[in-house]
Write an enzyme that holds these catalytic residues in place. Structure first.
Site, short mmCIF file in Angstrom:
data_model
loop_
_atom_site.label_atom_id
_atom_site.label_comp_id
_atom_site.label_asym_id
_atom_site.label_seq_id
_atom_site.Cartn_x
_atom_site.Cartn_y
_atom_site.Cartn_z
N ALA A 10 0.83 -1.21 0.00
CA ALA A 10 0.00 0.00 0.00
C ALA A 10 0.86 1.26 0.00
O ALA A 10 0.51 2.27 0.59
CB ALA A 10 -0.92 0.00 1.21
N ARG A 16 -4.53 8.22 -9.54
CA ARG A 16 -5.77 8.33 -10.31
C ARG A 16 -7.01 8.56 -9.45
O ARG A 16 -8.08 8.86 -9.96
CB ARG A 16 -5.95 7.07 -11.19
CG ARG A 16 -5.04 7.09 -12.40
CD ARG A 16 -5.10 5.76 -13.13
NE ARG A 16 -4.43 4.70 -12.39
CZ ARG A 16 -4.55 3.40 -12.68
NH1 ARG A 16 -5.34 3.01 -13.66
NH2 ARG A 16 -3.89 2.50 -11.99
N LYS A 23 -4.91 6.16 -1.13
CA LYS A 23 -5.93 5.31 -1.76
C LYS A 23 -6.55 4.29 -0.81
O LYS A 23 -7.77 4.15 -0.77
CB LYS A 23 -5.31 4.61 -2.98
CG LYS A 23 -6.25 3.67 -3.67
CD LYS A 23 -5.82 3.35 -5.07
CE LYS A 23 -4.89 2.17 -5.13
NZ LYS A 23 -4.56 1.81 -6.52
N GLY A 142 -1.55 -6.45 -16.16
CA GLY A 142 -0.51 -7.35 -16.64
C GLY A 142 -1.15 -8.57 -17.30
O GLY A 142 -2.13 -9.11 -16.79
N ARG A 333 -29.48 10.73 20.32
CA ARG A 333 -28.03 10.69 20.16
C ARG A 333 -27.28 10.64 21.50
O ARG A 333 -27.88 10.80 22.57
CB ARG A 333 -27.57 11.92 19.36
CG ARG A 333 -27.91 13.23 20.04
CD ARG A 333 -27.60 14.41 19.14
NE ARG A 333 -27.98 15.68 19.74
CZ ARG A 333 -27.12 16.50 20.35
NH1 ARG A 333 -25.85 16.21 20.43
NH2 ARG A 333 -27.55 17.63 20.88
N TYR A 366 -37.14 18.76 23.64
CA TYR A 366 -35.71 18.47 23.73
C TYR A 366 -35.39 18.02 25.15
O TYR A 366 -35.62 18.77 26.10
CB TYR A 366 -34.88 19.71 23.37
CG TYR A 366 -33.40 19.51 23.66
CD1 TYR A 366 -32.70 18.47 23.06
CD2 TYR A 366 -32.72 20.34 24.55
CE1 TYR A 366 -31.35 18.25 23.34
CE2 TYR A 366 -31.36 20.14 24.83
CZ TYR A 366 -30.69 19.09 24.22
OH TYR A 366 -29.37 18.88 24.49
N TYR A 387 -27.98 23.79 29.17
CA TYR A 387 -26.68 24.44 28.92
C TYR A 387 -26.75 25.89 29.38
O TYR A 387 -27.59 26.66 28.89
CB TYR A 387 -26.38 24.35 27.42
CG TYR A 387 -25.01 24.84 27.01
CD1 TYR A 387 -23.88 24.47 27.72
CD2 TYR A 387 -24.87 25.68 25.92
CE1 TYR A 387 -22.63 24.92 27.34
CE2 TYR A 387 -23.61 26.13 25.52
CZ TYR A 387 -22.50 25.75 26.24
OH TYR A 387 -21.26 26.20 25.85
C1 UD1 Z 1 0.10 -4.23 -10.83
C2 UD1 Z 1 0.76 -5.39 -11.57
C3 UD1 Z 1 -0.11 -5.80 -12.75
C4 UD1 Z 1 -1.50 -6.17 -12.23
C5 UD1 Z 1 -2.11 -5.03 -11.41
C6 UD1 Z 1 -3.36 -5.49 -10.75
C7 UD1 Z 1 3.16 -4.98 -11.31
C8 UD1 Z 1 4.39 -4.57 -11.96
N1 UD1 Z 1 2.06 -4.97 -12.04
O1 UD1 Z 1 0.03 -3.15 -11.73
O2 UD1 Z 1 0.44 -6.91 -13.42
O3 UD1 Z 1 -2.35 -6.49 -13.33
O4 UD1 Z 1 -1.19 -4.63 -10.38
O5 UD1 Z 1 -3.94 -4.40 -10.09
O6 UD1 Z 1 3.18 -5.34 -10.15
N2 UD1 Z 1 2.99 -0.43 -4.65
C9 UD1 Z 1 3.89 -0.28 -3.62
N3 UD1 Z 1 5.13 0.20 -3.89
C10 UD1 Z 1 5.52 0.50 -5.16
C11 UD1 Z 1 4.59 0.35 -6.19
C12 UD1 Z 1 3.33 -0.14 -5.91
O7 UD1 Z 1 3.60 -0.56 -2.46
O8 UD1 Z 1 6.68 0.92 -5.33
C13 UD1 Z 1 1.65 -0.95 -4.33
C14 UD1 Z 1 0.52 0.00 -4.66
O9 UD1 Z 1 0.19 0.81 -3.55
C15 UD1 Z 1 -0.63 -0.95 -5.02
C16 UD1 Z 1 0.09 -2.18 -5.56
O10 UD1 Z 1 1.42 -2.09 -5.12
O11 UD1 Z 1 -1.38 -1.35 -3.90
C17 UD1 Z 1 0.04 -2.24 -7.07
O12 UD1 Z 1 0.63 -1.09 -7.58
P1 UD1 Z 1 0.05 -0.35 -8.86
O13 UD1 Z 1 0.92 0.77 -9.17
O14 UD1 Z 1 -1.40 -0.14 -8.71
O15 UD1 Z 1 0.32 -1.49 -9.93
P2 UD1 Z 1 -0.37 -1.63 -11.32
O16 UD1 Z 1 0.31 -0.72 -12.27
O17 UD1 Z 1 -1.82 -1.51 -11.16
CA CA Z 2 -3.54 -1.25 -9.42
#
Ligand code: UD1
Ligand code: CA
Length: 465
Positions: A10, A16, A23, A142, A333, A366, A387
């Site tokens: 996370a 986005r 997020k 992916g 409440r 009240y 009050y």
């Molecule tokens: C990733 C996968 C993709 C898959 C998709 C599913 C990779 C390279 N790709 O892409 O194949 O289809 O998830 O949702 O893994 N995060 C970190 N540190 C980082 C980068 C990301 O903790 O340096 C965490 C993000 O907070 C997120 C998760 O990893 O919870 C996925 O990262 P995100 O950037 O959403 O990957 P996608 O491009 O969606």
């Molecule tokens: Ca993602």
């Protein structure tokens, strides 16, 4: 024994979402996205102390949330976000002592515990297993490349036009045998279109090293990720319907599921009726036979058996005991309690008050910081003046009192049991038991007076100016 840990990633920005809030702290219904994932791991049998959340971007906020709500769950830091492969590696000191490592994207709140259990047991078969789904619109996910005896993943940006045609995609949930992952993790490079370290490269590296890889497929709905506000709304809708189905299966009557919101933390019993446009939040509990009328919003409240919430009641952090009634249009409440058979009616606000058995506050009143004994009747328009501009003061009204309409209780004040107050009284000092309290100006009648004469006189006076 095979030891298992779960790493929830996370640390990403979640750009986005276009929001200042990290997020994973966005909510679906009234529960945070990250909480669903932690909860699911827990229900799959993974102990909180074997679960870690990897934070980075907005990490202080995420860490504070985890520490407060899941004190046993580990918080690990990835200070620079160089990709998911880097993310997993930055937590290596924590997971290297386990036998199996489950890696989950932090944004898959709909993942079911039974699916997670399947992922965990896949470690018996493969060195790495991924969860896939068949995406109607595979977008930037992916792509899954299946060979006879192996699976690998190619990121959308690195994929060939043919590979981009594949609809089977990576959900971002992986199981690794730790020993095998340690063999190849240092070989992950950032030599790709995004110059990021991809955890998805682990599969091809394992295949090259003669290790085994596999995949299993789940429904797309369960693997919905949250990347945008629209996806968050769609996930929230799925969660909402799951919660409603669960309670309908338990015998709850939900008149209009389309307009009903029930928190995943709430609990309902059979033969509860929920009318349209009702919201039930937090750890609310509703016992059998109760009826929640249209437009009512309940938060962290306890509703006993056979209670009737007529309609448009807002009830927060309060309790309505067996057979009590509330509404329409009331606000209850701050630790208010309606004892059995009590009633709070039209345009009534009750705050931090205790309404005794069978007592009634039917209209336009009240009661704040008040204690009412049993079988008290509060006349319309009565108010506790609780009050004084500085302190909240208490009003105590004993059993069987009859309070005349528009009585003002200037608190702190007390009415002994069995007493009556005259309508329109301002009660500033104690009314002893079995007495009548009258505190109002005496009526004066002026003889030979007519409205017409009065107006006429006034006009002449002004005309003379
Ligand atoms: C990733 C996968 C993709 C898959 C998709 C599913 C990779 C390279 N790709 O892409 O194949 O289809 O998830 O949702 O893994 N995060 C970190 N540190 C980082 C980068 C990301 O903790 O340096 C965490 C993000 O907070 C997120 C998760 O990893 O919870 C996925 O990262 P995100 O950037 O959403 O990957 P996608 O491009 O969606
Ligand atoms: Ca993602």
């Amino acid at each position: 024994m095979n030891t298992v840990c779960v790493l929830i990633m996370a640390a990403g920005k979640g750009t986005r979402m276009k929001s200042a809030l990290p997020k994973v702290l966005h909510s679906a219904l009234d529960r945070r996205i990250i909480d669903y994932v932690i909860e699911s791991a827990n229900q799959a049998g993974v102990m909180p102390q074997d679960t870690a959340v990897l934070v980075g971007s907005g990490g202080e906020e995420v860490e504070a949330h985890i520490t407060e709500n899941f004190p046993e769950v580990k918080v690990l830091w990835q200070h620079e976000q160089l990709g998911t492969g880097h993310a997993v590696k930055s937590a290596l000191e924590w997971w290297k002592n386990y036998d199996s490592l489950i890696v989950l994207n932090g944004d898959v709140p709909l993942l079911k515990p039974e699916s997670l259990r399947e992922l965990i047991s896949s470690c018996r078969e493969n060195d790495c297993t991924v969860i896939t789904f068949n995406a109607e619109n595979p977008g930037a996910y992916g792509r899954i490349i299946r060979k006879e005896n192996s699976v690998s993943i190619v990121e959308y940006k690195d994929a060939s036009p043919e590979q981009r045609q594949i609809h089977e995609v990576n959900a971002g949930c992986y199981a690794f045998r730790v020993k095998s992952l340690l063999q190849i993790i240092n070989s992950i490079t950032n030599n790709n279109a995004q110059h990021e370290y991809y955890i998805t490269d682990a599969l091809a590296l394992m295949n090259e090293a003669g290790l085994t890889t596999g995949a299993f497929t789940l429904p797309e709905e369960e693997m919905q990720g949250v990347n945008t506000q629209a996806e968050l709304a769609s996930v929230a809708r799925t969660v909402r319907m799951r919660v409603l189905s669960r309670w309908m299966n338990e015998g709850v009557r939900i008149a209009d599921p389309e307009s009903t919101y029930i928190s995943p933390d709430a609990e309902l019993s059979h033969d509860v009726t929920i009318m349209p446009n009702v919201q039930i939040w937090g750890r609310s509990r509703i016992s059998e036979g109760s009826y929640i009328g249209s437009g009512s919003i309940l938060t962290n409240s306890i509703i006993g058996r056979n209670v009737k919430v007529i309609a448009y009641a807002v009830i927060e952090n309060s309790e309505l005991k067996e057979g009590s009634k509330a509404g329409p249009f009331c606000y209850i409440r701050d630790n208010t309690c309606l004892e059995a058979g009590a009633f709070a009616g039209k345009f009534v606000e009750l705050k931090n008050s205790h309404i005794g058995e069978g007592s009634k506050v039917p209209h336009l009143s009240y009661m704040g910081d008040a204690t009412l004994g049993h079988d008290v009747n509060i006349g319309a328009g009565s108010i506790t003046c609780n009050y004084d501009g500085e302190h909240k003061n208490k009003t105590h009204i004993g059993d069987n009192c009859f309070i005349g309409s528009s009585t003002m209780f200037v608190a702190p004040v007390e009415v002994g049991e069995g007493s009556t107050t005259a309508a329109g009284s301002v009660i500033t000092k104690k009314v002893p038991a079995n007495s009548l309290g009258i505190g109002r100006a005496r009526q004066t009648n002026i003889a030979d007076w007519s409205l017409h004469d009065h107006h006429h006189h006034k006009t002449t006076t002004e005309g003379e100016k």
